[in-house]
Design a protein around this motif. Sequence first.
Motif, short mmCIF file in Angstrom:
data_model
loop_
_atom_site.label_atom_id
_atom_site.label_comp_id
_atom_site.label_asym_id
_atom_site.label_seq_id
_atom_site.Cartn_x
_atom_site.Cartn_y
_atom_site.Cartn_z
N GLN A 149 0.86 -1.34 -0.05
CA GLN A 149 0.06 -0.22 -0.19
C GLN A 149 0.93 1.18 -0.07
O GLN A 149 1.96 1.42 0.64
CB GLN A 149 -0.79 0.02 1.18
N VAL A 150 0.37 2.17 -0.86
CA VAL A 150 1.20 3.60 -0.88
C VAL A 150 0.31 4.74 -0.47
O VAL A 150 -1.06 4.37 -0.27
CB VAL A 150 1.82 3.88 -2.06
N GLY A 151 0.78 5.77 0.01
CA GLY A 151 0.00 6.93 0.44
C GLY A 151 -0.49 6.97 1.79
O GLY A 151 -1.43 7.87 1.97
N GLN A 152 0.00 6.24 2.55
CA GLN A 152 -0.23 6.26 4.00
C GLN A 152 -0.17 7.67 4.57
O GLN A 152 -0.80 8.10 5.45
CB GLN A 152 0.68 5.21 4.66
N ASP A 153 1.17 8.63 4.26
CA ASP A 153 1.21 9.79 4.87
C ASP A 153 -0.12 10.50 4.61
O ASP A 153 -0.52 11.22 5.41
CB ASP A 153 2.48 10.41 4.21
N SER A 154 -0.44 10.55 3.22
CA SER A 154 -1.67 11.36 2.77
C SER A 154 -2.88 10.94 3.67
O SER A 154 -3.64 11.74 4.18
CB SER A 154 -1.92 11.40 1.56
N PHE A 155 -3.06 9.63 3.82
CA PHE A 155 -4.24 9.13 4.57
C PHE A 155 -4.14 9.42 5.89
O PHE A 155 -5.06 9.98 6.52
CB PHE A 155 -4.28 7.70 4.48
N LEU A 156 -3.04 9.50 6.74
CA LEU A 156 -2.89 9.78 8.16
C LEU A 156 -3.36 11.36 8.30
O LEU A 156 -3.95 11.61 9.12
CB LEU A 156 -1.55 9.62 8.49
N LYS A 157 -2.88 12.14 7.16
CA LYS A 157 -3.03 13.65 7.38
C LYS A 157 -4.62 13.64 7.13
O LYS A 157 -5.17 14.51 7.97
CB LYS A 157 -2.25 14.36 6.31
N LYS A 158 -5.42 13.06 6.19
CA LYS A 158 -6.56 13.18 6.15
C LYS A 158 -7.56 12.65 7.45
O LYS A 158 -8.41 13.01 8.01
CB LYS A 158 -7.34 12.20 4.95
N LEU A 159 -6.91 11.63 8.09
CA LEU A 159 -7.48 11.02 9.34
C LEU A 159 -7.58 12.21 10.38
O LEU A 159 -8.52 12.29 11.13
CB LEU A 159 -6.56 9.69 9.69
N TYR A 160 -6.36 12.88 10.37
CA TYR A 160 -6.25 13.85 11.27
C TYR A 160 -7.32 14.95 11.19
O TYR A 160 -8.05 15.53 12.17
CB TYR A 160 -4.93 14.67 11.35
N GLU A 161 -7.46 15.28 9.62
CA GLU A 161 -8.54 16.16 9.35
C GLU A 161 -9.96 15.84 9.95
O GLU A 161 -10.77 16.70 10.48
CB GLU A 161 -8.69 16.43 7.93
N ILE A 162 -10.05 14.52 9.74
CA ILE A 162 -11.49 14.14 10.03
C ILE A 162 -11.65 14.18 11.82
O ILE A 162 -12.59 14.37 11.99
CB ILE A 162 -11.72 12.57 9.59
N TYR A 163 -10.55 13.90 12.32
CA TYR A 163 -10.58 13.65 13.68
C TYR A 163 -10.84 15.25 14.33
O TYR A 163 -11.55 15.57 15.28
CB TYR A 163 -9.38 13.17 14.33
N ALA A 164 -10.24 16.29 13.64
CA ALA A 164 -10.37 17.45 13.92
C ALA A 164 -11.67 18.19 13.66
O ALA A 164 -12.37 18.89 14.71
CB ALA A 164 -9.26 18.38 13.53
N ASP A 165 -12.41 17.57 12.75
CA ASP A 165 -13.56 18.23 12.14
C ASP A 165 -14.65 17.68 12.74
O ASP A 165 -15.73 18.34 13.17
CB ASP A 165 -13.69 18.17 10.77
N TYR A 166 -14.76 16.51 13.12
CA TYR A 166 -15.95 15.66 13.36
C TYR A 166 -15.71 14.95 14.77
O TYR A 166 -16.77 14.60 15.54
CB TYR A 166 -16.31 14.53 12.54
N ALA A 167 -14.65 15.22 15.67
CA ALA A 167 -14.50 14.77 17.13
C ALA A 167 -14.28 15.97 17.85
O ALA A 167 -15.11 16.31 18.83
CB ALA A 167 -13.31 13.83 17.32
N LEU A 168 -13.21 16.55 17.34
CA LEU A 168 -12.56 17.71 18.45
C LEU A 168 -13.74 18.90 18.43
O LEU A 168 -14.15 19.72 19.59
CB LEU A 168 -11.51 18.22 17.86
N LYS A 169 -14.61 19.32 17.30
CA LYS A 169 -15.52 20.23 17.03
C LYS A 169 -16.72 19.79 17.62
O LYS A 169 -17.70 20.67 17.49
CB LYS A 169 -15.49 20.68 15.63
N ASN A 170 -16.85 18.51 17.94
CA ASN A 170 -18.13 17.82 18.51
C ASN A 170 -18.23 18.62 20.04
O ASN A 170 -17.44 18.31 20.82
CB ASN A 170 -18.37 16.72 18.39
#
Length: 215
Positions: free
Chosen positions: A163-184
Amino acid sequence: MTIYSVYIINKGGGLIYQYDNNVPKIEVEKTFSYPLELTLKIHDEKVVVAFGQRDGIKVGHVVLAVNGLPVNGRQLEDGQDVMELLNNDDKYPLNIKFGRPKLSKNEEIMFAGMFHSLFAISVQLSPVPHSTGIQMLETDTFKLCCSQTLTGIKFVVLSDPRQVGQDSFLKKLYEIYADYALKNPFYSIDMPINCELFDVNLQQALEQADKITVG
């Protein structure tokens, strides 16, 4: 190629989120004569292969079924004790299905704590100050990638080794965490994540990541 699992670990080493995306199903079914050429033991209320390997059956695999009857823990669906049955030579030949066990919730929590400790040890072992800790572990069957935020939250991804692109996925995962967990407003940091929008967006990100291929 695919991402198998996602773990989010808080700064204290507690598991606050886990999601299995596409974990490969490994099962081997064979007919055995007595005596069984494998050493079995009870571990965590499961019948586990402790010694001996053959025909794709590995140490750590568990008994999933006997003669077509599913195994629940250490008993067959009809209530028979699996170990008693397997030790009775009069019952052979037996058709036994083995497979890789799915991690229990307790095992997932244990993994999070152990990885948190290994991460801290790796920082201390570094001969250079300000080590970022474990970022990647590679084996012949899977790859582990980790990203830690400034607040100590660890995002861990297990994937196919190709699998490639894990760095990009980890950044996207952080964005999802920030938008839908931390802002909840109902979410408290370091607590388990239980948010439908988080789940939906994570699944969409995983689908996109699974489409990435090596050029």
